[in-house]
Design an enzyme around this catalytic site. Structure first.
Site, short mmCIF file in Angstrom:
data_model
loop_
_atom_site.label_atom_id
_atom_site.label_comp_id
_atom_site.label_asym_id
_atom_site.label_seq_id
_atom_site.Cartn_x
_atom_site.Cartn_y
_atom_site.Cartn_z
N HIS A 294 0.82 -1.21 0.00
CA HIS A 294 0.00 0.00 0.00
C HIS A 294 0.85 1.26 0.00
CE1 HIS A 294 -2.54 3.24 1.45
NE2 HIS A 294 -3.56 2.56 0.98
N GLU B 59 7.56 5.61 -3.01
CA GLU B 59 8.09 5.41 -4.37
C GLU B 59 8.82 4.08 -4.45
OE1 GLU B 59 7.73 7.34 -7.03
OE2 GLU B 59 6.48 8.76 -5.92
N LEU C 224 -3.95 -7.84 2.59
CA LEU C 224 -4.66 -8.91 3.30
C LEU C 224 -6.13 -9.04 2.92
CD1 LEU C 224 -3.11 -8.66 6.87
CD2 LEU C 224 -2.79 -10.44 5.16
N GLY D 280 -10.09 -5.41 -0.89
CA GLY D 280 -10.79 -4.13 -0.96
C GLY D 280 -10.65 -3.48 -2.33
N HIS E 238 -8.57 -1.37 -3.29
CA HIS E 238 -7.17 -1.32 -3.76
C HIS E 238 -6.83 -2.55 -4.61
CE1 HIS E 238 -6.59 2.18 -1.49
NE2 HIS E 238 -6.35 1.63 -0.32
#
Lengths: 123, 123
Positions: free
Chosen positions: A9, A47, A72, A75, A77
């Site tokens: 993330h 980055e 995990l 979602g 993302h």
């Protein structure tokens, strides 16, 4: 040339991003003949970005890139943001195999791993 | 009576919280003689909270509770927020063993697991 690209993330905490980079180095050290390179990329806050991470693989000569979401839960993302970011480079380099693997949380080994952690942590 | 309490971050997306609840049910089903109960709690954004989750274990008769942070990196949540939330109940019930296990991302099996996922996802 085959490349593994771990996608996390990203965090405002440098230490958390460095933890992902350390894991990436560890993966690279024990990749043996599975992958020629292992790199990491971040969805946000660190980055390289996902497209930049893919570009680095391509610049290094990758002909096949496996993207592994270090997440995990499935979602937005995992379901949308990562595929959308990957698609930018898939469209730009249609002759390179860029494939998204399952996310970590989906692994069937997770329950056994959790029991092992709970047990070895002193109880 | 020994209880495993899986702690996740919690999400605005019900589906992500339900994924944690489903994992908790799976853990409960295969706990065998390792734990008498398996429950889950959330740091934020979902119910039960960590103190409420611990209280549910205690109300059900737990004498020993292992808290397992379902987190990948050692950020502020793992280092401070979870211990602080757990301490509320440790102070309230000093005669009950309430212990925080390592977080998932610290498990030494993670690199092998990532290679396995990458391989089995079609590449």
């Amino acid at each position: 040339m085959k490349n593994l690209l771990l996608i996390a993330h990203g965090s405002r905490r440098d230490a958390s991003n460095d933890e992902v980079r350390a894991l990436t180095q560890l993966l690279a050290q024990c990749a043996e003949d599975r992958y020629d390179r292992v790199d990491c990329g971040f969805l946000e806050l660190a980055e390289p970005s996902i497209p930049d991470g893919i570009q680095q693989c391509i610049d290094a000569g990758a002909t096949e890139i496996v993207i592994l979401p270090y997440f995990l839960s499935a979602g937005r993302h995992v379901a949308e943001d990562i595929p959308n970011a990957v698609k930018i480079k898939q469209d730009e380099y249609p002759h390179i195999s860029i494939h998204i693997a399952n996310y970590l949380g989906q692994a069937e080994e997770i329950p056994d791993l959790l029991f092992r952690i709970a047990k070895s942590s002193g109880s």
